[in-house]
Design a protein around this motif. Structure first.
Motif, PDB file in Angstrom:
ATOM      1  N   SER A   1      27.703  41.667  33.714  1.00 14.02           N
ATOM      2  CA  SER A   1      28.439  42.921  33.550  1.00 14.02           C
ATOM      3  C   SER A   1      27.946  43.972  34.536  1.00 14.02           C
ATOM      4  CB  SER A   1      28.299  43.452  32.123  1.00 14.02           C
ATOM      5  OG  SER A   1      26.988  43.903  31.876  1.00 14.02           O
TER       6      SER A   1
ATOM      7  N   GLN B   1      33.016  51.888  30.928  1.00 20.97           N
ATOM      8  CA  GLN B   1      33.869  50.854  31.499  1.00 20.97           C
ATOM      9  C   GLN B   1      33.012  49.822  32.234  1.00 20.97           C
ATOM     10  OE1 GLN B   1      34.125  54.149  32.058  1.00 20.97           O
ATOM     11  NE2 GLN B   1      36.261  54.817  32.113  1.00 20.97           N
ATOM     12  N   GLN B   2      33.348  48.553  32.066  1.00 16.19           N
ATOM     13  CA  GLN B   2      32.600  47.470  32.682  1.00 16.19           C
ATOM     14  C   GLN B   2      33.548  46.485  33.354  1.00 16.19           C
ATOM     15  OE1 GLN B   2      29.090  46.028  30.152  1.00 16.19           O
ATOM     16  NE2 GLN B   2      30.368  46.976  28.606  1.00 16.19           N
ATOM     17  N   ILE B   3      33.016  45.795  34.352  1.00 25.27           N
ATOM     18  CA  ILE B   3      33.716  44.669  34.951  1.00 25.27           C
ATOM     19  C   ILE B   3      32.770  43.481  34.877  1.00 25.27           C
ATOM     20  CG2 ILE B   3      32.937  45.095  37.324  1.00 25.27           C
ATOM     21  CD1 ILE B   3      35.764  44.252  38.238  1.00 25.27           C
TER      22      ILE B   3
ATOM     23  N   LEU C   1      31.691  39.434  36.061  1.00 28.06           N
ATOM     24  CA  LEU C   1      31.761  38.542  37.206  1.00 28.06           C
ATOM     25  C   LEU C   1      30.778  37.399  37.019  1.00 28.06           C
ATOM     26  CD1 LEU C   1      29.003  39.251  39.084  1.00 28.06           C
ATOM     27  CD2 LEU C   1      30.319  41.345  39.395  1.00 28.06           C
TER      28      LEU C   1
ATOM     29  N   VAL D   1      35.327  37.796  39.968  1.00 28.21           N
ATOM     30  CA  VAL D   1      35.169  39.227  39.700  1.00 28.21           C
ATOM     31  C   VAL D   1      36.420  39.733  38.976  1.00 28.21           C
ATOM     32  CG1 VAL D   1      34.887  41.512  40.709  1.00 28.21           C
ATOM     33  CG2 VAL D   1      33.700  39.537  41.704  1.00 28.21           C
ATOM     34  N   GLY D   2      36.225  40.241  37.775  1.00 31.02           N
ATOM     35  CA  GLY D   2      37.366  40.700  36.985  1.00 31.02           C
ATOM     36  C   GLY D   2      38.347  39.592  36.663  1.00 31.02           C
TER      37      GLY D   2
ATOM     38  N   THR E   1      39.376  37.291  38.722  1.00 31.84           N
ATOM     39  CA  THR E   1      40.175  36.917  39.888  1.00 31.84           C
ATOM     40  C   THR E   1      39.300  36.212  40.918  1.00 31.84           C
ATOM     41  OG1 THR E   1      39.815  38.924  41.210  1.00 31.84           O
ATOM     42  CG2 THR E   1      41.501  39.027  39.483  1.00 31.84           C
TER      43      THR E   1
ATOM     44  N   VAL F   1      34.075  48.848  42.931  1.00 31.49           N
ATOM     45  CA  VAL F   1      34.800  47.591  43.137  1.00 31.49           C
ATOM     46  C   VAL F   1      35.333  47.545  44.571  1.00 31.49           C
ATOM     47  CG1 VAL F   1      36.699  46.135  42.367  1.00 31.49           C
ATOM     48  CG2 VAL F   1      35.377  47.451  40.689  1.00 31.49           C
TER      49      VAL F   1
END
Length: 834
Positions: free
Chosen positions: A664, A672-674, A676, A711-712, A714, A808
């Motif tokens: 994360s 907010q987090q993304i 990968l 990542v995310g 994708t 990002v």
């Protein structure tokens, strides 16, 4: 590898430019306090007999361990030039710390896994963690003379022996009292205006020799590294320990710690972003250098937040990060003298953290030229439209402090820029109980430990802030935006004394964490040179949250001006209704390792670990319900290492590979987090050469390749280098001393390789070289004076881009936010032992 006071003080000094002064006795100072330095190398077998108690359930020497471990002794801890933990750990092979934030609220990564904050690292005191996850846990660790040692494991069995420590355990061990009373006082002065005093005293109580006690701590007051117009570092820590041996089998240690300390938190500042071929690069803005300058100043220092319910909340930026806590730890041990031993560690803590800081609340587009802002910004367009009925035809900028109109905005401060910045207040109150019970059965060749680790954590979490408009200069000025009619008369305002909007980033709620882990660890020695070990842990954790629902554009209450748009509505505020959230996780971690000791000078070891992390539950208040809970992060580590030592040389080389899923990264101001995946492959190296007693050469670092995928969810960035981490970090320190070891001097050169400020690998953070140096002189056998400097070339270098809007993809704005390493600093310290 074991680091002596001589060795580690030098190593800690070659931290990046962000590394600051917080203890400056370097070279062979500590050794010189009592006797000339011996001619043996740091890596000699006698040094490798150092006992390791972290990452293992039995005591082992460094040469015997089946995982990478570093031991830093008391002299090295007390005298390291590192300002905070991030700077200190950067001297450990495989670790990378972004010390540009100052003492606290930073990011530390191990072995190519870039978690935010201290994710995947368990920070401990006397073998017991401070907090359940890595969010702000460093605030509970204040390095001073009361700590006797730091032990650091990398990978290894850490994911089995504790929660949320898959990548590493960093364990600070309290300084022990002896039968002979001893004390120490160190007074330090920093060139930026801080004075700090550290004290320690320990010895026996009574004549029986069964009871000992220690007392100590520190107090400091003064400016931060960057001057903001007022003192920001103020407070200290008090620690007390009592140890009683009831008999040869049973002992009890009680530790009490009180913290009440203020620390300046340094955040990303405005920078210029220039396209250079296929990448973007960062440089200072004319009239503002993010290395030495800081937007925070006397204007905006104290702000009263207008709110829909008129609750009177205020933010005082002088308070900085204000940590107040009371912690009691009880450690009991009983040995039945038949191979069976019981240990229990209990920690009860009450912690309150209030983080007051000035930060950007969004993307790089918040920095604009003043002319463009007045001509095209939607806020200004809305201002003119709102007051059109009063004849508004344009807008102008007004200095809040003087009320003077800025007649030539394009010439302001040599850059003509405006920026929006948020005065933000994050409050977290924590009540927790942690208990780790272990039952160990040991024979001549085997040691098996069954453990139960439990957590009960209750947190109240809230956040609120305001959005300021200011110019771009050191200790910036607040700026008002006024609507004017054709005659140039003011007919309305966008801002209220520089405030664009009240109640930004609002959140409020509670979080409860209950975790139970059962673990089994077995260490087996079938033949003398071979040691095998394996462990497994099963954890079940439940998160519960109660989050206040929020609504946007809620009308403000109190004394309001109808001619000021900022006075009309809050950006967001609580509705007084709440939503419950729940998230349950369970997982199993396991590890296996081996060490083969060919002789006293040479060993090899290997290990594989499959561990996990359960995320940062604290952010649940930002997402009513279960929207902010993280999925399980799975981390898999493999390592193979070799250690070699002779009387003049020590060398250690460790190859590693980590495969990580659902890592994360926080990408916004409200949790907010993304997520990968990443794979990191590399080698850590650590060595020392002492050809003669008056000269040593230390070399350490890491080479790694940490690449991204998914990542995310994708494939857009697959194969990119993970953001903010270097693939190469090298630290080299030559040291010379006088034959009697009364004086010493060193120079440290550190190279940090290229990094990226975004996951898209478009914003390049250039490689840099940092130089530090120091000298020390023993005035008397127990009194030493030292002087040290860091970032001696005062070079501009960057550790991160904008984590709150452009992490990002950096975007194309010609200006942005980035955090620079801290400027050149110096420190003078007088240390006295008695």
């Amino acid at each position: 590898m074991k680091k002596s006071g001589n060795y580690q003080r030098l190593r800690a000094s070659f931290l990046p430019a962000a590394l600051l002064t917080s203890g400056a006795l370097t070279g062979q100072h500590a050794l010189a306090q009592t006797a000339p330095a011996p001619a043996t190398a740091i890596g000699a077998p006698s040094e490798l007999d150092e006992i390791v108690v972290t990452g293992t359930t039995i005591k082992e020497t460094i040469m015997q361990t089946s995982f990478a471990v570093t031991v830093v002794n008391q002299e090295a801890l007390a005298n390291s030039p590192a300002l905070g933990l991030a700077a200190l750990l950067t001297s450990i092979p495989g670790f990378y710390g972004e010390a540009s934030a100052g003492e606290d609220n930073f990011n530390i990564s191990a072995r190519g896994v870039r978690g935010g904050f201290l994710e995947y690292i368990s920070l401990q005191e006397d073998g017991l963690p401070f907090l359940y996850n890595g969010f702000l846990e460093e605030l509970e660790l204040r390095r001073d003379l009361t700590y006797g040692e730091m032990q650091v494991t990398r990978g290894g069995p850490s994911g089995v022996l504790t929660s949320n420590g898959a990548a590493a355990i960093v364990n600070f061990i309290s300084r022990k009292a002896t039968d002979t009373p001893e004390g120490e006082v160190a007074v330090s002065y920093y060139n930026y205006g801080e004075v700090r005093t550290d004290v320690f005293y320990g010895g026996p109580i009574g004549n029986s020799g069964d009871t000992t006690a220690t007392i100590g701590g520190y107090f400091r007051r003064g400016d931060g590294v960057k001057n903001v117009g007022y003192d920001t570092n103020n407070g200290g820590q008090f620690r007390l320990t009592l140890t009683h041996k009831f008999d040869d089998s049973t002992s009890l240690t009680v530790t009490y710690k009180h913290i009440d300390d203020h620390t300046q938190f340094f955040l990303p500042q405005p920078v210029k972003i220039t396209q250079s071929g296929s990448v973007q690069r960062i440089s200072p803005i004319p009239g503002f250098n993010a290395e030495t300058d800081y937007l925070q100043g006397r204007e905006g220092q104290l702000i009263n937040i207008k709110s829909p319910n008129g609750d009177g909340q205020s933010i005082n930026l002088q308070d900085g990060i204000w940590e107040r806590s009371d912690t009691a730890t009880f450690i009991v041990s009983h040995d039945w003298q038949n191979g069976l031993r019981f240990n229990d560690s209990l920690r009860i803590a009450k912690i309150k953290t209030i983080d007051n800081d000035l930060r950007n609340l969004g993307g790089n587009s918040q920095i604009q030229s003043a002319a463009s802002f007045l001509a095209t910004n939607p806020l200004v367009t809305n201002l003119i439209s709102t007051f059109a009925s009063k004849g508004a035809v344009g807008a102008e900028l007004v200095r809040v402090d003087s009320g003077a109109v800025i007649t030539n905005p394009a010439a302001m401060n040599g850059n003509g820029l405006l920026t929006q910045m948020g005065a933000n207040q994050f409050i977290q109150s924590t009540d927790e109980i942690i208990n780790d019970a272990q039952l160990t059965y040991r024979t001549d060749k085997n040691s098996a430990t069954l453990g139960l680790l439990t957590w009960n954590v209750n947190m109240d979490v809230s956040q609120n802030g305001v959005d300021f408009l200011m110019d771009v200069t050191n200790q910036a000025h607040l700026v008002d935006v006024a609507a004017v009619n054709a005659a140039g008369q003011i007919v309305g305002h966008l801002t209220d004394n520089g405030v664009v909007q009240y109640d930004t980033g609002y959140a409020s709620g509670t979080v409860n964490i209950k975790s139970n882990s059962v673990y089994l660890n077995d260490q087996y020695q079938p033949i003398d040179p071979l040691r095998l070990d394996a462990g497994v842990r099963f954890e079940k954790v439940g998160y519960k949250s109660v989050s206040e629902n929020a609504a946007g554009n809620v009308p403000l209450s109190g004394v309001l001006d109808p001619n000021v748009i900022a006075d009309q509505a809050a950006a967001g505020y609580g509705t007084g209704t709440y939503t419950n959230g729940r998230h349950d996780l369970s997982a199993t971690a396991w590890t296996a390792g081996a060490n083969y000791l060919f002789n006293d000078n040479f060993s090899v070891y290997g290990r594989y670990s499959n561990a996990f992390d359960t995320g940062i539950a604290n952010f649940a208040v930002f997402c009513p319900g279960s929207g902010c809970y993280s999925p399980l992060t799975r981390l898999r580590f493999g390592e193979l290492g070799v250690r070699f030592a002779t009387p003049g040389i020590y060398a250690e080389l460790t190859g590693f590979r980590s495969v990580n899923k659902n890592v994360s990264e926080v990408i916004g101001n409200t949790g907010q987090q993304i997520f990968l995946d990443n794979v990191a492959t590399g080698a850590e190296f650590d060595g020392k050469w002492r050809p003669v007693s008056v000269f040593t050469l230390d070399l350490s670092g890491v080479w790694q390749h940490s690449k991204l995928s998914a990542v995310g969810g994708t494939t857009s960035f697959d194969g990119h280098q993970i953001d903010r981490l270097p693939n190469t970090a090298i630290h080299l320190t030559p040291t010379v001393s006088t034959p009697d070891a009364r004086a010493s001097a060193y120079v440290t050169v550190s190279y940090i390789g290229r990094r990226w400020g975004d996951l898209a690998n478009t914003l390049q953070l250039d490689a840099y070289t940092d130089i530090a140096a120091g000298v020390s002189y023993r005035i008397t056998p127990k009194m030493t004076l030292s002087v040290q400097g860091t970032n001696l070339t005062d070079r501009f270098s960057i550790t991160e881009g904008n984590p709150r809007g452009n992490s990002v993809v950096a975007g194309s704005n010609p200006y942005g936010f980035a955090r620079a390493n801290l400027p050149r600093t110096g420190k003078f310290m007088l240390d006295v032992k008695f």
